[in-house]
Design a protein around this motif. Structure first.
Motif, mmCIF file in Angstrom:
data_model
loop_
_atom_site.group_PDB
_atom_site.id
_atom_site.type_symbol
_atom_site.label_atom_id
_atom_site.label_comp_id
_atom_site.label_asym_id
_atom_site.label_seq_id
_atom_site.Cartn_x
_atom_site.Cartn_y
_atom_site.Cartn_z
ATOM 1 N N ILE A 1 -8.906 43.679 -28.988
ATOM 2 C CA ILE A 1 -9.324 42.617 -29.883
ATOM 3 C C ILE A 1 -10.029 43.455 -30.929
ATOM 4 O O ILE A 1 -11.277 43.800 -30.873
ATOM 5 C CB ILE A 1 -10.411 41.628 -29.070
ATOM 6 N N PRO A 2 -9.139 44.111 -31.762
ATOM 7 C CA PRO A 2 -9.900 44.950 -32.863
ATOM 8 C C PRO A 2 -10.919 44.424 -33.823
ATOM 9 O O PRO A 2 -11.734 45.253 -34.164
ATOM 10 C CB PRO A 2 -8.554 45.480 -33.554
ATOM 11 N N SER A 3 -10.792 42.867 -33.959
ATOM 12 C CA SER A 3 -11.917 42.671 -34.768
ATOM 13 C C SER A 3 -13.129 42.725 -34.416
ATOM 14 O O SER A 3 -14.047 42.176 -34.908
ATOM 15 C CB SER A 3 -11.429 41.170 -35.267
ATOM 16 N N LEU A 4 -13.350 43.002 -32.977
ATOM 17 C CA LEU A 4 -14.757 42.947 -32.241
ATOM 18 C C LEU A 4 -15.355 44.044 -33.005
ATOM 19 O O LEU A 4 -16.742 44.091 -33.139
ATOM 20 C CB LEU A 4 -14.620 43.225 -30.941
ATOM 21 N N VAL A 5 -14.698 45.321 -33.357
ATOM 22 C CA VAL A 5 -15.139 46.510 -33.965
ATOM 23 C C VAL A 5 -14.945 46.622 -35.254
ATOM 24 O O VAL A 5 -15.625 47.480 -36.193
ATOM 25 C CB VAL A 5 -14.859 47.942 -33.028
#
Length: 532
Positions: free
Chosen positions: A389-393
């Motif tokens: 879930i790349p949008s977390l970072v």
């Protein structure tokens, strides 16, 4: 006829790395790609307006610091995010997280076994030694063939020197690593099933070996190739370019443009002009001919030879050698847009390891059953699922408050024992992945705005990657190092003069991101520089 020093076929990551190196060295470089945007498997993709993620790959990983520094990618805005190493959640709700801090990571392992927490120090030491042993073999061509007595002798001595630079103890450990099954190798260090499964699941993704397959232990070293520090450190981190892989592509095209290179899109190469095993140019789909002193193919090895050349123009026996290269699809890709952040009640609130990825996995026997299903070309029943879930970072990848989820589903066959995938089977795989996600994140299915499933056959049809094999060829020992792309040609050069492979079908394959492109550029620069 238009002419250039070098033509690169395919604007994928390795093709762009090769082109950028050559352009910075002062060569006139032209990159041709049939797509409308550069990047290949790393090209920018919106699953819904404002939701960006790589369409075919997971999206983690970064270029080695050496390549990034050589090309000055930071000057073109490229930044990397270092996240924790990820977390595995098991069917019983237990979890195992990875941490870069050695003391924290050992405390995490001690929840399962104090003995294993101590053993991790030895395991990390041995993985770092194995990575150091591999490094000299990955930094240049692995072949030992060369034309002429003295050139051949120099090539053999160079490769021998790289082998000799490996300490005897490291060489013994390397041979053991490349011989044992992953399960047996991990058994020599750890007693906890959860600890072994956590390490194995990270290494299996993208490969065609199961946890009990001979030689499979070699895949364990992959995450450690860019790791630094000593034995008291923690687990390897997860590296991601800020802005996603598309940002890496943008930086590489920026280097190419700044150094006078050219990129032509919607320019499909259909044929390569050659005579007497010597390449001299390419033919585009519109009939245009373009000449070059060197041609580099970013396509896989089968497409490079069997699709671009008339077979009668290839050296005797080459068609058969290329045909024997094994390329098999092993993973499906699921892309999801979410209208809210998913919750994971099994994990501690704010678990930092989640930013580095999430693996939904059973213990090693379950992974072996999933591998057996793939080998028997059965629809996956309990696949290993690697989630990011790349949008977390990296909030730039989705609208405010929303997220993107990228999942690789391991052990998905290209074709089923009963024939091609049907729409019902595709829908069943989507539902299986959604159900597995809902088991660890209740309610996530109600937050899905868009979802797409890409099978290996879709990947082949959309980007021309044979078998949908994201590794560009199996990474078993018989297809690595001096046997990649095929025995006797462990590097970028090929039996055709002036024709080079710069895709991961060539050494070092997918072990080093951008490594095949960098190695190919070095060979071409040496060859063209000598002619100048």
């Amino acid at each position: 006829m238009e002419r250039h020093d070098a033509i690169v076929i395919g604007a994928g990551l390795n093709g762009l790395v090769a082109a950028a190196y050559m352009a910075r060295a002062g060569f006139d470089v032209l990159v041709l790609d049939r797509a409308s945007a550069p990047g290949g498997v790393s090209a920018a993709h919106e699953i819904a307006p404002g939701f960006r993620l790589p369409r075919y790959t997971l999206g983690s990983g970064g270029l080695p610091p050496r390549i990034a520094a050589d090309l000055g990618l930071a000057e073109h805005g490229l930044r990397f995010i270092r996240a924790e190493g990820g977390v595995s959640i098991f069917p019983d709700g237990s979890y195992h997280a990875s941490y870069r801090d050695g003391a924290v990571h050992r405390r995490e392992i001690a929840r399962f076994s104090r003995r294993d927490a101590d053993a991790f120090t030895h395991y990390r030491r041995d993985m770092l030694r194995a990575a150091r042993g591999l490094a000299p073999l990955l930094s240049g061509p692995a072949r030992v063939r060369a034309k002429g007595l003295f050139a051949g002798l120099r090539a053999r001595l160079s490769f021998a020197d790289r082998i000799a630079s490996i300490a005897p103890d490291d060489l013994n450990d390397m041979l053991r690593l490349w011989a044992l099954p992953m399960s047996e190798y991990l058994d020599t260090y750890f007693e906890s099933d959860a600890v072994k499964a956590h390490l194995a699941s990270a290494a299996l993704i993208g490969g065609t070996l199961g946890p009990c397959s001979p030689t499979g232990a070699s895949r364990l070293v992959g995450p450690w190739l860019s790791e630094t520090g000593g034995a008291m450190g923690g687990a390897p981190d997860t590296l991601m370019p800020y802005g996603g892989p598309a940002a890496l592509v943008d930086a590489l095209t920026g280097v190419l443009d700044a150094n006078g290179g050219r990129l032509r899109l919607e320019a499909e190469v259909t044929d390569i002009l050659s005579k007497d095993a010597k390449v001299r140019g390419v033919v585009l789909a519109n009939g245009e001919e373009i000449g070059a002193d060197a041609i580099l193919s970013g396509l896989d090895v089968k497409r490079s030879f069997l699709s671009l050349f008339r077979w009668k123009d290839l050296p005797e026996g080459l068609v058969e050698r290329v045909g024997r290269v094994r390329m098999k699809g092993v993973a499906a890709k699921v892309n999801i847009a979410l209208d809210a952040i998913p919750e994971f009640p099994y994990l501690p609130e704010g678990c930092p390891s989640l930013g580095g990825g999430l693996r939904l996995t059973g213990h090693i026997p379950a992974m072996e059953r999933a591998f057996s299903d793939w080998r028997d070309r059965m629809p996956p029943r309990d696949p290993l699922i690697d989630v990011l879930i790349p949008s977390l970072v990296d909030p730039s990848l989705a609208p405010p408050g929303k997220h993107v989820l990228s999942a690789l589903v391991q052990f998905v066959p290209e074709t089923l024992h009963e024939g091609a995938w049907s729409d019902d089977r595709r829908d069943a795989l989507r539902d299986l992945v959604t159900a597995r996600l809902a088991e660890v994140s209740p309610g996530i299915e109600t937050r899905i705005l868009a979802c797409e499933v890409l099978l290996p056959d879709d990947i082949e049809n959309e980007i021309g990657l044979t078998g949908g094999d994201l590794a560009y060829g199996e990474t078993t020992l018989d297809q690595m190092f001096m046997n990649r792309p095929f025995p006797g040609h462990g590097g970028a050069s090929t039996p055709l003069r002036n024709f080079y492979l710069c895709s991961p079908s060539a050494h070092p394959g997918p072990l080093v991101m951008g490594g095949s492109g960098a190695n190919a550029a070095a060979e071409v620069i040496a060859a063209l520089g000598g002619r100048r």
